[in-house]
Design a protein around this motif. Structure first.
Motif, mmCIF file in Angstrom:
data_model
loop_
_atom_site.group_PDB
_atom_site.id
_atom_site.type_symbol
_atom_site.label_atom_id
_atom_site.label_comp_id
_atom_site.label_asym_id
_atom_site.label_seq_id
_atom_site.Cartn_x
_atom_site.Cartn_y
_atom_site.Cartn_z
ATOM 1 N N GLY A 233 0.797 -1.227 0.000
ATOM 2 C CA GLY A 233 0.000 0.000 0.000
ATOM 3 C C GLY A 233 0.822 1.265 0.000
ATOM 4 N N HIS A 234 2.128 1.132 -0.114
ATOM 5 C CA HIS A 234 3.016 2.293 -0.136
ATOM 6 C C HIS A 234 3.699 2.389 -1.488
ATOM 7 C CE1 HIS A 234 2.552 2.833 4.200
ATOM 8 N NE2 HIS A 234 2.792 1.536 4.351
ATOM 9 N N GLU A 235 3.765 3.611 -2.028
ATOM 10 C CA GLU A 235 4.452 3.855 -3.283
ATOM 11 C C GLU A 235 5.520 4.916 -3.070
ATOM 12 O OE1 GLU A 235 1.653 4.951 -6.245
ATOM 13 O OE2 GLU A 235 0.618 3.014 -6.247
ATOM 14 N N GLY A 236 6.612 4.801 -3.842
ATOM 15 C CA GLY A 236 7.647 5.810 -3.696
ATOM 16 C C GLY A 236 8.857 5.524 -4.540
ATOM 17 N N GLN A 237 9.870 6.352 -4.359
ATOM 18 C CA GLN A 237 11.154 6.220 -5.035
ATOM 19 C C GLN A 237 12.264 6.315 -4.002
ATOM 20 O OE1 GLN A 237 11.054 9.563 -7.750
ATOM 21 N NE2 GLN A 237 10.623 8.220 -9.481
ATOM 22 N N THR A 238 13.376 5.662 -4.291
ATOM 23 C CA THR A 238 14.552 5.809 -3.456
ATOM 24 C C THR A 238 15.772 5.460 -4.283
ATOM 25 O OG1 THR A 238 15.530 5.300 -1.285
ATOM 26 C CG2 THR A 238 14.587 3.456 -2.524
ATOM 27 N N VAL A 239 16.941 5.680 -3.720
ATOM 28 C CA VAL A 239 18.203 5.339 -4.369
ATOM 29 C C VAL A 239 18.983 4.435 -3.436
ATOM 30 C CG1 VAL A 239 20.355 6.206 -5.355
ATOM 31 C CG2 VAL A 239 18.261 7.550 -5.570
ATOM 32 N N LEU A 240 19.448 3.305 -3.960
ATOM 33 C CA LEU A 240 20.256 2.380 -3.192
ATOM 34 C C LEU A 240 21.694 2.425 -3.713
ATOM 35 C CD1 LEU A 240 17.799 -0.661 -3.136
ATOM 36 C CD2 LEU A 240 18.223 0.959 -1.285
ATOM 37 N N ASP A 241 22.660 2.421 -2.793
ATOM 38 C CA ASP A 241 24.071 2.386 -3.170
ATOM 39 C C ASP A 241 24.844 1.757 -2.025
ATOM 40 O OD1 ASP A 241 24.326 4.386 -1.206
ATOM 41 O OD2 ASP A 241 24.210 5.989 -2.688
ATOM 42 N N SER A 242 26.180 1.855 -2.084
ATOM 43 C CA SER A 242 27.005 1.185 -1.078
ATOM 44 C C SER A 242 26.787 1.733 0.321
ATOM 45 C CB SER A 242 28.488 1.309 -1.448
ATOM 46 O OG SER A 242 28.871 2.678 -1.536
ATOM 47 N N GLY A 243 26.325 2.970 0.427
ATOM 48 C CA GLY A 243 26.070 3.547 1.741
ATOM 49 C C GLY A 243 24.620 3.471 2.176
ATOM 50 N N HIS A 244 23.761 2.944 1.329
ATOM 51 C CA HIS A 244 22.327 2.869 1.614
ATOM 52 C C HIS A 244 21.817 1.615 0.932
ATOM 53 C CE1 HIS A 244 18.017 4.181 1.023
ATOM 54 N NE2 HIS A 244 18.189 4.396 2.309
#
Length: 350
Positions: free
Chosen positions: A148-159
């Motif tokens: 039920g949640h929508e969104g954007q994010t960025v994944l990398d070596s620190g996240h």
């Protein structure tokens, strides 16, 4: 991307890689469309020399199909989803090849059996980690619709993980802003261009004028390129960016800076296309997308401001010394030489 040659930096960036994720919950199953650079994936999974020598998409598809077991084993350890703390069972259901701005990407269709249709989803991501030695830096731009949640994010070596619904618009904006700061400070060609502008600015007022013009120009092409309104091959953009560094530095040496504002505007348009190369967007316009793009651009401006805060006071200090002329001219000649070196290499050997 270019390797170091002859002791001089031949590249504006480290060997980085951008991936894309589209994650959607469908009942008890989570569909995960993962897009990764084909060459980076082939190196990370160690698919062999025949995978790296594949010359067209047909051959690349055949390599991926033959390596389904290896790919599934690699991804199952590095792309994991949990529902309320329980590990979802992964499976690789399909592979394909797609070109993104003339770069081959492996399209990987993953399916996760989570045994339920509601709850809190946790996604962990470790593709192209340090042990894989496939890329110096890897980021993955994620769009998700989970629980039920929508969104954007960025994944990398620190996240390396996120919880669906666990973040906020502010958190996502901060992540894209951090990407912008990192991009300009790790891109040596953009850094040298800003330094060349600072070397040619006699006063703080003149510096603010050219920097404002640069900001306006690169913002126009950055946003336009990310939204898909314009597209220029990197083989054209990268040599011209290198040439812009040399051109501005040579103008400084000749004292021909009276028309600096229109020159900076034209070159700023090119640099905006270069900035856009690290962040491609595939979705239609939305307020979430607008927030991400504006945050990325704001991060670029923040990184640029940090660079100028460090460089311009030092330049002013040197100008007040008795050895200002040889030092500043020497620095300008060095900047021009590096710009010309990159231009020749990128134009002839790209």
């Amino acid at each position: 991307m270019f390797l170091v040659s002859g002791g001089l930096p031949a590249s504006a960036h480290v060997r980085d890689s951008t991936g894309y994720s589209d994650i959607t919950a469908n009942g008890a199953e989570v569909s995960y469309a993962l897009s990764l650079e084909y060459e980076m994936l082939a190196r990370a999974v160690d698919l062999g020399p025949e995978a790296l020598s594949a010359s067209d998409d047909t051959q690349r598809r055949a390599v991926l199909m033959a390596a389904t077991g290896n790919l599934e084993a690699y991804l199952s350890e590095r792309v994991t989803i949990f529902l309320d703390g329980a590990l979802c069972k992964p499976a690789l259901e399909g592979t394909a090849i797609r070109s993104r701005e003339e770069v081959p990407y492996a399209e990987l269709d993953l399916a996760y059996d989570c045994g339920g249709s509601s709850g809190s989803y946790l996604v962990k991501y470790g593709v192209f980690s340090a042990g894989d030695a496939a890329a110096d830096d890897h980021s993955n731009i994620v769009e998700y619709s989970l629980g039920g949640h929508e969104g954007q994010t960025v994944l990398d070596s620190g996240h390396t993980e996120f919880t669906a619904g666990g973040g906020s618009v502010v958190t996502a904006a901060a992540r894209f802003g951090a990407m912008g700061v990192e991009h300009i400070l790790s891109g040596l060609d953009h850094v040298l261009f800003v330094v060349a502008l600072a070397l040619g600015a006699a006063t703080l007022r003149s510096l603010l004028g050219v920097v404002s013009m640069f900001t306006l120009a690169h913002s126009v092409t950055l946003i336009s390129a990310l939204l898909g309104w314009i597209s220029v091959p990197s083989e054209v953009v990268e040599p011209l960016i290198a040439l812009s560094i040399a051109f501005v530095a040579i103008e400084n040496l000749l004292g021909a800076t009276r028309r600096r504002l229109p020159v900076v505007f034209v070159f700023g348009l090119l640099h905006g296309l270069g900035f856009a190369g690290s962040l491609r967007v595939t979705e239609d316009f939305s307020w979430s997308l607008a927030t991400s793009l504006l945050s990325f651009n704001a991060g670029i401006e923040a990184g640029q401001a940090l660079l100028l805060l460090a460089a311009f006071p030092l330049i002013l200090l040197v100008r007040r010394s008795g050895w200002s002329v040889p030092v500043l001219r020497g620095a300008t000649v060095a900047v021009a030489a590096v710009g010309l070196f990159w231009f020749i290499e990128r134009f002839l050997f790209a």
